[in-house]
Each structure stands twice: as C-alpha cells, then as structure tokens.
Scaffold this motif. Structure first.
Motif, PDB file in Angstrom:
ATOM      1  N   ALA A 136     -39.293 -13.803  -5.143  1.00  0.00           N
ATOM      2  CA  ALA A 136     -39.497 -12.469  -5.708  1.00  0.00           C
ATOM      3  C   ALA A 136     -39.711 -11.507  -4.551  1.00  0.00           C
ATOM      4  CB  ALA A 136     -40.705 -12.450  -6.634  1.00  0.00           C
ATOM      5  N   VAL A 137     -38.807 -10.542  -4.420  1.00  0.00           N
ATOM      6  CA  VAL A 137     -38.973  -9.497  -3.420  1.00  0.00           C
ATOM      7  C   VAL A 137     -39.686  -8.348  -4.108  1.00  0.00           C
ATOM      8  CG1 VAL A 137     -37.802  -7.916  -1.840  1.00  0.00           C
ATOM      9  CG2 VAL A 137     -36.914 -10.232  -2.175  1.00  0.00           C
ATOM     10  N   ASN A 138     -40.998  -8.275  -3.904  1.00  0.00           N
ATOM     11  CA  ASN A 138     -41.815  -7.259  -4.551  1.00  0.00           C
ATOM     12  C   ASN A 138     -41.739  -5.940  -3.777  1.00  0.00           C
ATOM     13  OD1 ASN A 138     -43.622  -6.283  -6.493  1.00  0.00           O
ATOM     14  ND2 ASN A 138     -45.397  -6.821  -5.249  1.00  0.00           N
ATOM     15  N   LYS A 139     -42.229  -4.877  -4.422  1.00  0.00           N
ATOM     16  CA  LYS A 139     -42.208  -3.540  -3.829  1.00  0.00           C
ATOM     17  C   LYS A 139     -40.773  -3.151  -3.480  1.00  0.00           C
ATOM     18  CE  LYS A 139     -46.816  -4.493  -1.982  1.00  0.00           C
ATOM     19  NZ  LYS A 139     -47.723  -4.516  -0.821  1.00  0.00           N
ATOM     20  N   ALA A 140     -39.867  -3.484  -4.425  1.00  0.00           N
ATOM     21  CA  ALA A 140     -38.445  -3.271  -4.196  1.00  0.00           C
ATOM     22  C   ALA A 140     -38.057  -1.804  -4.166  1.00  0.00           C
ATOM     23  CB  ALA A 140     -37.636  -3.998  -5.273  1.00  0.00           C
ATOM     24  N   ASP A 141     -39.003  -0.911  -4.508  1.00  0.00           N
ATOM     25  CA  ASP A 141     -38.717   0.514  -4.428  1.00  0.00           C
ATOM     26  C   ASP A 141     -38.913   1.055  -3.013  1.00  0.00           C
ATOM     27  OD1 ASP A 141     -41.419  -0.066  -4.612  1.00  0.00           O
ATOM     28  OD2 ASP A 141     -41.938   1.756  -5.721  1.00  0.00           O
ATOM     29  N   ARG A 142     -39.344   0.228  -2.100  1.00  0.00           N
ATOM     30  CA  ARG A 142     -39.538   0.650  -0.722  1.00  0.00           C
ATOM     31  C   ARG A 142     -38.267   0.455   0.109  1.00  0.00           C
ATOM     32  NH1 ARG A 142     -45.452  -1.625   1.275  1.00  0.00           N
ATOM     33  NH2 ARG A 142     -46.742  -0.569  -0.306  1.00  0.00           N
ATOM     34  N   ASP A 143     -38.187   1.191   1.199  1.00  0.00           N
ATOM     35  CA  ASP A 143     -37.080   1.000   2.119  1.00  0.00           C
ATOM     36  C   ASP A 143     -37.154  -0.400   2.712  1.00  0.00           C
ATOM     37  OD1 ASP A 143     -36.279   3.597   1.686  1.00  0.00           O
ATOM     38  OD2 ASP A 143     -37.310   4.401   3.460  1.00  0.00           O
ATOM     39  N   GLY A 144     -36.005  -1.010   2.863  1.00  0.00           N
ATOM     40  CA  GLY A 144     -35.959  -2.336   3.463  1.00  0.00           C
ATOM     41  C   GLY A 144     -35.887  -3.471   2.466  1.00  0.00           C
ATOM     42  N   ALA A 145     -35.981  -3.165   1.165  1.00  0.00           N
ATOM     43  CA  ALA A 145     -35.942  -4.237   0.164  1.00  0.00           C
ATOM     44  C   ALA A 145     -34.596  -4.949   0.179  1.00  0.00           C
ATOM     45  CB  ALA A 145     -36.241  -3.678  -1.220  1.00  0.00           C
ATOM     46  N   ASP A 146     -33.516  -4.189   0.252  1.00  0.00           N
ATOM     47  CA  ASP A 146     -32.190  -4.816   0.273  1.00  0.00           C
ATOM     48  C   ASP A 146     -32.006  -5.665   1.520  1.00  0.00           C
ATOM     49  OD1 ASP A 146     -31.517  -3.656  -2.136  1.00  0.00           O
ATOM     50  OD2 ASP A 146     -30.561  -1.910  -1.219  1.00  0.00           O
ATOM     51  N   ALA A 147     -32.573  -5.226   2.631  1.00  0.00           N
ATOM     52  CA  ALA A 147     -32.481  -6.007   3.866  1.00  0.00           C
ATOM     53  C   ALA A 147     -33.245  -7.320   3.725  1.00  0.00           C
ATOM     54  CB  ALA A 147     -33.018  -5.200   5.043  1.00  0.00           C
TER      55      ALA A 147
END
Length: 342
Positions: A188-199
C-alpha cells in the motif's frame, strides 16, 4: 477448564483483557490457559500491517477496522509500540488514532509494548492474537512497530502481510533492500496525493520485476512468488496469483480520507483466496506453523537450560572473559552438561 478460559471463550471483554495480561506477563499458569484455548483457535484471519515509521499504519488500520466491520466481522487489533531502552516505558498511542471504534462492542483493541523484543512485535503478540481468535474475532489486525529491513517477525504471525510505504521515505535503493520483498503480500503506497507517489510505485514495480536470485530463493522458501510477472505489478481489482504463485499487488491510497480502500480490500481478499485455495498457499501456512513450533521449542529449551545449568552458565562466562576458554568450547560444554542432565 478455568474460569478465565471460559470467560475468553464467552468473549467477555474483562476476561479477554485479563488473559492478555496473564500471557504478556508470563504469569504462572499462562501455558495452561493457552493450551485450553488452542482447540478453539484457527478460525480468525490474521492481517499484519507493517512498514516504515510515519507511513500511516495506525490511520490505515483504523480504516481497515471500519471496512471489516461494514462486512459484519468482529475485529481484534493488536497494536505494538516500541519500549524505551532508557526508561522501559512505552506511549502505547496507536489506539488514539482508532478512538472512534472504542465504543464498538465488535472491536477489541489491545496496545502492547515490545519490552525490548526485536522483530517489530512484542514477545507475546502471537499468543494475544490467539486469545482474540478463541474469543470469536473473525479478523485480527496486527500493527507492528515501524520496521527496518530485517525485522520481519510479522510474517511468522500473520496469514497476510500488508507493507505500507509513503512518498519521500527513501529512494529506489531502499526499495530493493532485502526484507521488504520477502515480507509483502500486498503493498500500500499511502499518502498517494503527495508528490513522488507514482515514483514510489515504479520503484516497487521494478523491485518485484527484477528481484535477484537470492530474493527468489527466499521467496519460495516462505511461499511467496518468485515475481517473474511481465511487469511485476498487479493492478487493483486483478488477481495477484499467477498459476500457483503470488505477485504482491501495489495499491495507492490516502488513508486519512479513505481513498483507495476498496481497491486495497480487493487485493487483500485476493491474497486470502490464494492462501486458502491453492496448494502453494496451504504449503505456506504449514511453513509458518512449522516456524512457530520451532520458535516455541527454542524458547522452551533456553528456559530449561538456564534453569538446569544455573551457576554453570555464570562460571562459563567468567572463564570466557578471562580467556581461559573460548566461547565456542564453553558453549559445547554447556550443551553437553544439559544433555547429560536431561
């Protein structure tokens, strides 16, 4: 059967809390309690939630409680916090983030301190999970201390392990280090609204797709996939199984707002179906139980040896410290003495 065991089986909150205290403190009679409860266990699904400190584990666990309660499950929670090496105290603050469930009779939350135990859990976490299982909680969530790269005891306790990551908490080198790949059943990649989530998602995809031979061998020994899928990533809603193997899905979410919870529940359901419905999944459960029996045997042998050998251990320590004997020979002699007494 003792009154305490009967109270646990009747799902009485006071009895459950008291039983957990007895087990955690290793009060005389705790083994008899666990033996009495054992025939009534094995029904709960145990989900471990682990990951880096600050990734949002407690907030996500709060959301998972809500999701499972909506399905009608009774939910037990074991939240482990670190113990201070200086004072021996622990804040046990995880339940603060789950406070909206404290008045729900279908939820039991237990905070525990590690008491110096390594591996991300407390020494009695597995037994506490078993008490909740015997009490009729169909789902037990275990939130670990924020783990590093090798604190993976949760894999020997949980049926499924959810590893949380968040943007900005490391680079692609961190993602490829041993431990995380072996531990995760679902990412689970949390805080996906932040920059860097896709990375972060791309780093995980690369890690899964390009896992080296060592990781593949370790994965097979633990019942995980060898991660040879074409892109190493299973999109939300798709099965994570490829034949008899399991590839960890990667799901983006924002736990504070509940975003992505539907996709995450689908991924977790998929892993449970794999564990229960495939030969590889069932073999993994057997391996996990085998490790638990070996660990229990190891602890019992150590306790028995310390009790039987007594002062001989102190004598061996002094001999090693004075260089009269090397630690390996001293250990061999202690083992031989223990065997002779047995």
């Amino acid at each position: 059967m003792s009154d305490l065991a009967a109270g646990v089986l009747a799902s009485e909150p006071r009895a459950i809390a008291r039983a957990m205290r007895v087990v955690d403190d290793r009060t005389p009679g705790y083994l008899e309690l666990l033996k009495a409860l054992w025939p009534h266990t094995g029904k709960a699904w145990v989900l471990g939630v682990t990951g880096n400190p600050g990734a949002g584990k407690s907030t996500l666990v709060d959301r998972l409680i809500g999701a499972y309660r909506e399905r009608g499950h009774r939910v037990g929670v074991v939240a482990v916090d670190p113990t201070s090496p200086y004072t021996g105290g622990a804040i046990l603050g995880d339940r603060i983030r789950m406070s909206r469930h404290t008045t729900d009779d279908g939820v039991f939350i237990r905070s525990m301190a590690t008491r110096g135990h390594m591996g991300g859990l407390s020494r009695s976490a597995r037994e506490v999970v078993r008490i909740l299982d015997a009490s009729g909680y169909g789902v037990v969530l275990v939130e670990t201390v924020g783990v590093g790269q090798d604190e993976l005891e949760i894999t020997r306790t949980a049926h499924s392990t959810l590893v949380m990551m968040a943007p900005g908490m490391g680079d692609e080198v961190q993602a490829t280090k041993a431990g995380i790949l072996e531990c995760a059943d679902v990412f689970a990649v949390n805080k996906a609204d932040r920059d860097g989530a896709d990375a972060t998602v791309r780093d995980l995809e690369l890690m899964i797709a390009l896992g080296n031979d060592t990781l593949r061998a370790l994965s097979r020994s633990r019942g995980h996939a060898t991660h040879t899928a074409a892109d190493g990533h299973v999109k939300p809603g798709e099965a994570g199984a490829i034949g008899e193997r399991w590839t960890p899905p990667i799901v983006k979410c924002v736990a504070t707002r509940g975003e992505g919870m539907g996709e995450l529940m689908v991924a977790l359901d998929g892993h449970r179906a794999w564990i229960e419905g495939t030969a590889a999944g069932r073999a993994r459960r057997e391996v996990r139980m085998g490790e638990e029996v070996r660990e229990a045997l190891r602890e019992a042998l150590i306790d028995a040896a310390v009790f039987d050998l007594g002062d001989r251990i102190d004598e061996a320590v002094r001999a090693v410290d004075s260089r009269a004997v090397d630690p390996y020979t001293a250990t061999e002699r202690l083992v031989a003495a223990f065997r002779a007494r047995s």
